[in-house]
Motif scaffolding. Structure first.
Motif, PDB file in Angstrom:
ATOM      1  N   GLU A 255       4.938  -3.174 -17.779  1.00 30.19           N
ATOM      2  CA  GLU A 255       4.615  -3.770 -19.073  1.00 30.19           C
ATOM      3  C   GLU A 255       3.180  -3.396 -19.402  1.00 30.19           C
ATOM      4  N   ASP A 256       2.908  -3.160 -20.671  1.00 31.01           N
ATOM      5  CA  ASP A 256       1.612  -2.602 -21.065  1.00 31.01           C
ATOM      6  C   ASP A 256       0.434  -3.444 -20.588  1.00 31.01           C
ATOM      7  N   SER A 257       0.554  -4.761 -20.629  1.00 36.79           N
ATOM      8  CA  SER A 257      -0.599  -5.609 -20.309  1.00 36.79           C
ATOM      9  C   SER A 257      -0.958  -5.605 -18.830  1.00 36.79           C
ATOM     10  N   VAL A 258      -0.086  -5.084 -17.969  1.00 36.87           N
ATOM     11  CA  VAL A 258      -0.380  -5.073 -16.536  1.00 36.87           C
ATOM     12  C   VAL A 258      -0.658  -3.669 -16.011  1.00 36.87           C
ATOM     13  N   LYS A 259      -0.483  -2.661 -16.845  1.00 35.51           N
ATOM     14  CA  LYS A 259      -0.735  -1.282 -16.410  1.00 35.51           C
ATOM     15  C   LYS A 259      -2.172  -1.143 -15.932  1.00 35.51           C
ATOM     16  N   GLY A 260      -2.336  -0.487 -14.794  1.00 34.37           N
ATOM     17  CA  GLY A 260      -3.670  -0.289 -14.233  1.00 34.37           C
ATOM     18  C   GLY A 260      -4.160  -1.449 -13.388  1.00 34.37           C
ATOM     19  N   ARG A 261      -3.461  -2.593 -13.453  1.00 33.29           N
ATOM     20  CA  ARG A 261      -3.862  -3.760 -12.650  1.00 33.29           C
ATOM     21  C   ARG A 261      -2.799  -4.122 -11.607  1.00 33.29           C
ATOM     22  N   PHE A 262      -1.528  -3.947 -11.953  1.00 34.15           N
ATOM     23  CA  PHE A 262      -0.419  -4.306 -11.058  1.00 34.15           C
ATOM     24  C   PHE A 262       0.215  -3.036 -10.503  1.00 34.15           C
ATOM     25  N   THR A 263       0.688  -3.122  -9.266  1.00 29.51           N
ATOM     26  CA  THR A 263       1.389  -2.014  -8.637  1.00 29.51           C
ATOM     27  C   THR A 263       2.637  -2.523  -7.943  1.00 29.51           C
ATOM     28  N   ILE A 264       3.769  -1.946  -8.307  1.00 32.90           N
ATOM     29  CA  ILE A 264       5.030  -2.298  -7.657  1.00 32.90           C
ATOM     30  C   ILE A 264       5.283  -1.305  -6.530  1.00 32.90           C
ATOM     31  N   SER A 265       5.825  -1.793  -5.419  1.00 30.43           N
ATOM     32  CA  SER A 265       6.149  -0.917  -4.297  1.00 30.43           C
ATOM     33  C   SER A 265       7.298  -1.538  -3.525  1.00 30.43           C
ATOM     34  N   ARG A 266       7.838  -0.768  -2.612  1.00 30.01           N
ATOM     35  CA  ARG A 266       8.945  -1.275  -1.808  1.00 30.01           C
ATOM     36  C   ARG A 266       8.919  -0.638  -0.439  1.00 30.01           C
ATOM     37  N   ASP A 267       9.429  -1.381   0.537  1.00 30.03           N
ATOM     38  CA  ASP A 267       9.603  -0.883   1.895  1.00 30.03           C
ATOM     39  C   ASP A 267      11.076  -1.090   2.212  1.00 30.03           C
ATOM     40  N   ASN A 268      11.851  -0.040   2.074  1.00 27.14           N
ATOM     41  CA  ASN A 268      13.300  -0.181   2.264  1.00 27.14           C
ATOM     42  C   ASN A 268      13.662  -0.537   3.699  1.00 27.14           C
ATOM     43  N   ALA A 269      12.820  -0.155   4.642  1.00 27.07           N
ATOM     44  CA  ALA A 269      13.082  -0.495   6.046  1.00 27.07           C
ATOM     45  C   ALA A 269      12.957  -1.993   6.291  1.00 27.07           C
ATOM     46  N   LYS A 270      12.168  -2.660   5.447  1.00 32.11           N
ATOM     47  CA  LYS A 270      11.968  -4.101   5.591  1.00 32.11           C
ATOM     48  C   LYS A 270      12.718  -4.903   4.533  1.00 32.11           C
ATOM     49  N   ASN A 271      13.508  -4.218   3.712  1.00 34.94           N
ATOM     50  CA  ASN A 271      14.240  -4.892   2.628  1.00 34.94           C
ATOM     51  C   ASN A 271      13.300  -5.718   1.753  1.00 34.94           C
ATOM     52  N   THR A 272      12.141  -5.177   1.479  1.00 36.21           N
ATOM     53  CA  THR A 272      11.109  -5.943   0.785  1.00 36.21           C
ATOM     54  C   THR A 272      10.500  -5.142  -0.361  1.00 36.21           C
ATOM     55  N   MET A 273      10.285  -5.845  -1.466  1.00 32.44           N
ATOM     56  CA  MET A 273       9.581  -5.287  -2.615  1.00 32.44           C
ATOM     57  C   MET A 273       8.283  -6.066  -2.788  1.00 32.44           C
ATOM     58  N   TYR A 274       7.261  -5.383  -3.291  1.00 27.97           N
ATOM     59  CA  TYR A 274       5.956  -6.011  -3.455  1.00 27.97           C
ATOM     60  C   TYR A 274       5.453  -5.861  -4.890  1.00 27.97           C
ATOM     61  N   LEU A 275       4.559  -6.743  -5.258  1.00 24.73           N
ATOM     62  CA  LEU A 275       3.821  -6.600  -6.503  1.00 24.73           C
ATOM     63  C   LEU A 275       2.360  -6.915  -6.191  1.00 24.73           C
ATOM     64  N   GLN A 276       1.550  -5.869  -6.123  1.00 20.21           N
ATOM     65  CA  GLN A 276       0.120  -6.039  -5.923  1.00 20.21           C
ATOM     66  C   GLN A 276      -0.516  -6.300  -7.278  1.00 20.21           C
ATOM     67  N   MET A 277      -1.192  -7.421  -7.400  1.00 20.36           N
ATOM     68  CA  MET A 277      -1.791  -7.817  -8.674  1.00 20.36           C
ATOM     69  C   MET A 277      -3.295  -7.920  -8.504  1.00 20.36           C
ATOM     70  N   ASN A 278      -4.012  -7.055  -9.179  1.00 23.67           N
ATOM     71  CA  ASN A 278      -5.470  -7.034  -9.115  1.00 23.67           C
ATOM     72  C   ASN A 278      -6.063  -7.455 -10.454  1.00 23.67           C
ATOM     73  N   ASN A 279      -7.320  -7.853 -10.403  1.00 21.58           N
ATOM     74  CA  ASN A 279      -8.033  -8.250 -11.619  1.00 21.58           C
ATOM     75  C   ASN A 279      -7.193  -9.220 -12.460  1.00 21.58           C
ATOM     76  N   LEU A 280      -6.742 -10.267 -11.825  1.00 21.05           N
ATOM     77  CA  LEU A 280      -5.868 -11.223 -12.504  1.00 21.05           C
ATOM     78  C   LEU A 280      -6.588 -11.928 -13.634  1.00 21.05           C
ATOM     79  N   LYS A 281      -5.837 -12.235 -14.668  1.00 25.59           N
ATOM     80  CA  LYS A 281      -6.359 -12.895 -15.856  1.00 25.59           C
ATOM     81  C   LYS A 281      -5.608 -14.209 -16.084  1.00 25.59           C
TER      82      LYS A 281
END
Length: 123
Positions: free
Chosen positions: A61-87
């Motif tokens: 979503e435009d308002s989170v671009k450059g601040r949030f990063t989505i990632s996943r570790d399929n070996a751990k069945n886990t998805m992440y959302l790294q959120m920086n510079n929170l507002k």
């Protein structure tokens, strides 16, 4: 039975960071497209980020671009959302979701949902 369990939310100050996790069970996680959504009090649930099953494609979503990063570790069945510079406007309940049947941005297209984790950002 499919379960998605989010964690990592909390109360932080503006400018801080959080990392949300979503652990999946009951499905073949490595073959599933996943998304993050959020819902602020009194507002509709909105798209935040998307990652396809392989991790090759991501959208934000435009308002989170450059601040949030989505990632996943399929070996751990886990998805992440790294959120920086929170507002303060990031304050919401954050949900992970799996298996969109149509638009990756539309909540109603996702088949599976977690229970959500609260993120509160103070100014």
């Amino acid at each position: 039975q499919v379960q998605l369990v989010e964690s990592g939310g909390g109360l932080v100050q503006a400018g801080d960071s959080l990392r949300l996790s979503c652990v999946a069970s009951g499905l073949t996680f490595g073959h599933r497209t996943m998304g993050w959504f959020r819902q602020a009090l009194g507002k509709e649930r909105e798209f935040v980020a998307f990652m396809n099953w392989s991790g090759a494609y991501t959208y934000y979503e435009d308002s989170v671009k450059g601040r949030f990063t989505i990632s996943r570790d399929n070996a751990k069945n886990t998805m992440y959302l790294q959120m920086n510079n929170l507002k303060p406007e990031d304050t919401a309940v954050y949900y992970c979701a799996a298996d969109p049947s149509g638009s990756y941005r539309r909540p109603t297209d996702y088949r599976y949902w977690g229970q959500g984790t609260q993120v509160t950002v103070s100014s």
